[in-house]
Design a protein around this motif. Structure first.
Motif, PDB file in Angstrom:
ATOM      1  N   PRO A 302      10.024 -90.979  74.761  1.00  0.00           N
ATOM      2  CA  PRO A 302      10.235 -90.322  73.466  1.00  0.00           C
ATOM      3  C   PRO A 302      10.174 -91.323  72.304  1.00  0.00           C
ATOM      4  CG  PRO A 302      11.850 -89.563  75.072  1.00  0.00           C
ATOM      5  CD  PRO A 302      11.138 -90.733  75.699  1.00  0.00           C
ATOM      6  N   ASP A 303       9.683 -90.855  71.172  1.00  0.00           N
ATOM      7  CA  ASP A 303       9.656 -91.622  69.919  1.00  0.00           C
ATOM      8  C   ASP A 303       8.883 -92.942  70.062  1.00  0.00           C
ATOM      9  OD1 ASP A 303      10.266 -91.550  67.213  1.00  0.00           O
ATOM     10  OD2 ASP A 303      11.972 -92.899  67.476  1.00  0.00           O
ATOM     11  N   SER A 304       7.907 -93.010  70.987  1.00  0.00           N
ATOM     12  CA  SER A 304       7.128 -94.238  71.180  1.00  0.00           C
ATOM     13  C   SER A 304       5.705 -94.033  70.654  1.00  0.00           C
ATOM     14  CB  SER A 304       7.065 -94.599  72.667  1.00  0.00           C
ATOM     15  OG  SER A 304       6.390 -93.594  73.405  1.00  0.00           O
ATOM     16  N   ARG A 305       5.030 -95.161  70.388  1.00  0.00           N
ATOM     17  CA  ARG A 305       3.629 -95.091  69.978  1.00  0.00           C
ATOM     18  C   ARG A 305       2.775 -95.120  71.245  1.00  0.00           C
ATOM     19  NH1 ARG A 305       2.513 -95.196  64.792  1.00  0.00           N
ATOM     20  NH2 ARG A 305       0.318 -95.735  65.159  1.00  0.00           N
ATOM     21  N   VAL A 306       1.863 -94.185  71.323  1.00  0.00           N
ATOM     22  CA  VAL A 306       1.055 -94.000  72.531  1.00  0.00           C
ATOM     23  C   VAL A 306      -0.426 -94.065  72.156  1.00  0.00           C
ATOM     24  CG1 VAL A 306       0.441 -92.398  74.397  1.00  0.00           C
ATOM     25  CG2 VAL A 306       2.825 -92.607  73.633  1.00  0.00           C
ATOM     26  N   ARG A 307      -1.190 -94.717  73.020  1.00  0.00           N
ATOM     27  CA  ARG A 307      -2.655 -94.789  72.821  1.00  0.00           C
ATOM     28  C   ARG A 307      -3.304 -93.559  73.455  1.00  0.00           C
ATOM     29  NH1 ARG A 307      -7.248 -96.648  75.637  1.00  0.00           N
ATOM     30  NH2 ARG A 307      -8.850 -97.634  74.315  1.00  0.00           N
ATOM     31  N   PHE A 308      -4.007 -92.783  72.639  1.00  0.00           N
ATOM     32  CA  PHE A 308      -4.720 -91.601  73.123  1.00  0.00           C
ATOM     33  C   PHE A 308      -6.222 -91.914  73.122  1.00  0.00           C
ATOM     34  CE2 PHE A 308      -0.727 -89.987  71.487  1.00  0.00           C
ATOM     35  CZ  PHE A 308      -0.347 -89.067  72.462  1.00  0.00           C
ATOM     36  N   ALA A 309      -6.794 -91.994  74.319  1.00  0.00           N
ATOM     37  CA  ALA A 309      -8.229 -92.269  74.459  1.00  0.00           C
ATOM     38  C   ALA A 309      -8.971 -90.943  74.613  1.00  0.00           C
ATOM     39  CB  ALA A 309      -8.497 -93.165  75.665  1.00  0.00           C
ATOM     40  N   PHE A 310     -10.166 -90.859  74.030  1.00  0.00           N
ATOM     41  CA  PHE A 310     -10.891 -89.593  74.026  1.00  0.00           C
ATOM     42  C   PHE A 310     -12.386 -89.842  73.870  1.00  0.00           C
ATOM     43  CE2 PHE A 310     -10.053 -90.735  69.660  1.00  0.00           C
ATOM     44  CZ  PHE A 310     -11.213 -90.381  68.978  1.00  0.00           C
ATOM     45  N   ARG A 311     -13.138 -88.788  74.108  1.00  0.00           N
ATOM     46  CA  ARG A 311     -14.568 -88.803  73.784  1.00  0.00           C
ATOM     47  C   ARG A 311     -14.846 -87.558  72.945  1.00  0.00           C
ATOM     48  NH1 ARG A 311     -19.827 -87.203  75.027  1.00  0.00           N
ATOM     49  NH2 ARG A 311     -21.314 -88.902  74.645  1.00  0.00           N
ATOM     50  N   GLY A 345     -13.121 -93.840  69.854  1.00  0.00           N
ATOM     51  CA  GLY A 345     -12.669 -93.344  71.150  1.00  0.00           C
ATOM     52  C   GLY A 345     -11.206 -93.580  71.477  1.00  0.00           C
ATOM     53  N   ALA A 346     -10.381 -94.020  70.536  1.00  0.00           N
ATOM     54  CA  ALA A 346      -8.953 -94.226  70.826  1.00  0.00           C
ATOM     55  C   ALA A 346      -8.171 -94.304  69.525  1.00  0.00           C
ATOM     56  CB  ALA A 346      -8.733 -95.484  71.642  1.00  0.00           C
ATOM     57  N   THR A 347      -6.969 -93.746  69.561  1.00  0.00           N
ATOM     58  CA  THR A 347      -6.086 -93.847  68.396  1.00  0.00           C
ATOM     59  C   THR A 347      -4.636 -93.929  68.872  1.00  0.00           C
ATOM     60  OG1 THR A 347      -5.517 -92.861  66.261  1.00  0.00           O
ATOM     61  CG2 THR A 347      -5.809 -91.346  68.116  1.00  0.00           C
ATOM     62  N   ASN A 348      -3.778 -94.606  68.112  1.00  0.00           N
ATOM     63  CA  ASN A 348      -2.355 -94.737  68.441  1.00  0.00           C
ATOM     64  C   ASN A 348      -1.539 -93.777  67.576  1.00  0.00           C
ATOM     65  OD1 ASN A 348      -2.606 -96.863  70.371  1.00  0.00           O
ATOM     66  ND2 ASN A 348      -2.985 -98.275  68.667  1.00  0.00           N
ATOM     67  N   LEU A 349      -0.764 -92.914  68.221  1.00  0.00           N
ATOM     68  CA  LEU A 349       0.067 -91.948  67.508  1.00  0.00           C
ATOM     69  C   LEU A 349       1.504 -92.027  68.031  1.00  0.00           C
ATOM     70  CD1 LEU A 349      -2.279 -88.802  67.498  1.00  0.00           C
ATOM     71  CD2 LEU A 349      -1.900 -90.433  65.640  1.00  0.00           C
TER      72      LEU A 349
END
Length: 636
Positions: A302-311, A345-349
């Motif tokens: 919870p409440d952490s920054r996570v890397r979301f990889a996508f195409r 292809g990736a963003t940190n949210l």
């Protein structure tokens, strides 16, 4: 330069019960005899030696004035089995053009699109930029109209002709038209003609819906002209990311110019529109469904920054949004979010602090559609069953924008085996083992028994064995391929006599010289093709008859490559002897003495006191490795 398709798909039927390769062999034989023989010709074939090998391209006749009979014989010896490397074949054809040539024509006869990841459109642009006039003509044989149009970039960029043919008569007519164009004298230019307004694109024949492509173009377009995707046949489009002004400056228009493939899959035209002259370039592009998605996420803190990889397409105003499962599509600010553009292809949210199940969404620019999404857990156990990654999606997209991967597959072929008429017609059991190294290793062993039995087989060479009562064994080595009668008689294995039919010498062969391991400096260090030989069983069962064609290596650069009749081909005490005369090389007759080896034969080729170690090998099969050949002919 003639580039001929001998890929596996050439076994598909085109005229009644005839296969494409059968029809093409006859048509090409007539073409070789009717064309202007004073014009030097080179013939290149692909896909006839090995399955699944994109490097299976061969010059079967180097640039020169080869006799029509020789060309026809070599073409008839091709056995389709492999891939469709269009781009590399055209590149090899370019390499056959002499440096002194002022103009050249390449004729590509193909029944399929590129299946080896090449880009024939980009190569055509290179050919168009050559210092000499190179025209590339495309004769599509058995292709759909859309497939033929996908290859139009080749002809449009080089000034060649494009044909869609579906019969032997249409194929012959196309070749006649190309020959007529090739033989026409260069027209005398009119005084101060207007410069031709031509243009061509470097994009392939397929694109992925919604994705942006930097598209290079050549020709006389300017920065105020328009370029982009439009419905087929249209002459203009609505300004959008898919269609618009080229832009830039008068001196430096944007090239490449980026255009987004239409959102809806289907067939489109990519056009270049001049403000003054209208459409000056048009290319058919198939827009295929996109391969998009997020990579697996699972459970996060919870409440952490996570890397979301996508195409995804990463277009302007598209957003990546963390959302509750019931959150409306048009709401994007309840939790953390980011624009998709330039994320590569990736963003940190930052994920919510409240534990639970959430969803990461990719929204379109107007926030009216979730283009793709993935659920994940925050502070709770969450297992994602879908493990597809961005690399997987990229691979799917690459595959979708190429020719069908199964295009060159050879369909299974029915075959029948029989006991000889003089054998006891009792129940026997059967088995067959594949012999070609590129075939599936699975053997055939039917439960049915009997003196005659049928089955369906992968094309290639098989060892077929029948087991009769009393430990009697019958066997034959057979070549099973489409386009022929696959009905075989197996012979007694232990009769003490060798039957001509059991040796299976009918068909096209090559005689290859093998150098020793300690070849002196300057000598050949790899195998050397010396002859092409075609054999068929004599009607009187007294051995074989056939013809041979020497290579330039055998007769020298000035020697004749004409096809001639063999003197004799016989079997004597388990050995095969081939005899022929070649006075231009040696005043004494040649004798090739052979014994069975692997899938072919090995031995010597001798004339008078001179001899050369050789292997006798089926033309449709690849040779063993050089060390294995040297072990066979020179000892370990």
């Amino acid at each position: 330069m003639l580039v001929f398709d001998a890929s596996g798909s050439m076994w598909n039927r085109v005229d009644g019960d005839l296969t494409r390769i059968e029809v093409a062999r006859d048509v090409m034989g007539d073409y070789f005899g009717s064309r202007d023989g004073t014009v030097p010709l080179s013939v290149i074939a692909y896909g006839h030696n090995r399955r699944g090998d994109c490097g299976d391209i061969e010059v079967i006749a180097p640039m020169g004035q080869t006799a029509p009979g020789t060309l026809e014989s070599r073409l008839r010896g091709l056995m389709p089995r492999g891939m469709t490397p269009l781009t590399d074949s055209l590149r090899m054809a370019r390499g056959q053009i002499p440096q002194t040539a002022e103009a050249a024509d390449i004729i590509l006869v193909t029944d399929g699109l590129e299946t080896c990841a090449g880009d024939p459109c980009a190569l055509a642009a290179e050919l168009a930029a050559e210092g000499i006039d190179i025209r590339a003509h495309v004769v599509g044989f058995g292709l759909t109209r859309a497939e033929v149009e996908a290859l139009s970039c080749i002809t449009e960029q080089t000034g060649g002709m494009l044909f869609q043919t579906n019969s032997g008569a249409e194929l012959a007519d196309a070749l006649q038209q190309v020959s007529a164009v090739m033989s026409e004298p260069e027209p005398v230019p009119e005084p101060e003609p207007e410069p031709a307004r031509v243009a061509a694109f470097d994009i392939g024949d397929k694109a992925e819906a919604g994705f942006a492509y930097p598209i290079g173009w050549t020709g006389a377009a300017s920065f105020v002209d328009y370029m982009g995707f439009v419905p087929q046949g249209a002459t203009s489009g609505t300004v959008s990311p898919s269609y618009g002004v080229i832009g830039g400056t008068g001196a430096n228009p944007n090239n490449p110019a980026t255009r987004t493939a239409p959102k809806e899959p289907g067939m489109y035209d990519l056009i270049l529109v001049s403000v003054s002259d209208g459409v000056i370039a048009r290319q058919v592009v198939e827009v295929v469904p996109p391969s998009m998605g997020f990579e697996p996420i699972g459970s996060v803190e919870p409440d952490s920054r996570v890397r979301f990889a996508f195409r995804g397409p990463e277009r302007v105003e598209e957003r990546i949004v963390i959302a509750d499962l019931d959150q409306p599509v048009n709401e994007h600010q309840r939790h953390n979010w980011a624009f998709a553009l330039h994320k590569n292809g990736a963003t940190n949210l930052k994920v919510p602090a409240e534990p639970g199940e959430y969803e990461v969404r990719y929204l379109n620019a107007k926030r009216t559609e979730i283009m793709f999404s993935r659920r994940f857990g925050v502070g709770i156990p969450f297992e994602d069953a879908d493990l597809t990654t961005s690399a997987d999606l990229s691979a799917q997209a690459a595959a979708a924008t190429r020719g069908d991967a199964a295009q060159d597959d050879i369909a299974s072929v029915p075959a029948t085996f029989r006991l000889p008429a003089d054998a006891a017609q009792s129940d026997v059991s059967w088995e067959a083992v594949p012999l070609d190294p590129d075939m599936s290793p699975e053997a055939w062993a039917p439960q049915d028994t009997g003196p005659v039995i049928s089955g369906t087989f992968e094309p290639g060479r098989w060892r077929v064995t029948a087991f009769a009562p009393g430990e009697v064994e019958l066997s034959a080595e057979v070549a099973i391929f489409p386009g022929q009668v696959n009905d075989f008689i197996v012979q007694l294995q232990d009769s003490g006599e060798t039957d001509n039919g059991a040796l299976m010498l009918d068909g096209p062969w090559r005689v290859v010289a093998v150098p020793p391991r300690d070849a002196p400096a300057g000598a050949a260090t790899d195998v050397m093709d010396m002859l092409r030989i075609t054999l068929r069983t004599r009607a009187d069962a007294g051995g074989w008859e056939g013809s041979f064609a020497p290579t330039a290596l055998m007769v020298g650069p000035q020697g004749s490559l004409e096809t001639a009749a063999l003197g004799s081909a016989t079997e004597e005490e388990g050995y095969v002897f081939l005899r022929f005369a070649l006075p231009a090389v040696s005043p004494e007759p040649f004798v090739i003495s052979l014994s069975p080896y692997d899938n072919g034969y090995s031995g010597t080729m001798a004339s008078g006191p001179n001899s050369l170690p050789v292997v006798f090998w089926p033309q449709d099969q690849s040779l063993p490795a050089l060390p294995a050949l040297q072990d066979q002919l020179y000892g370990p």
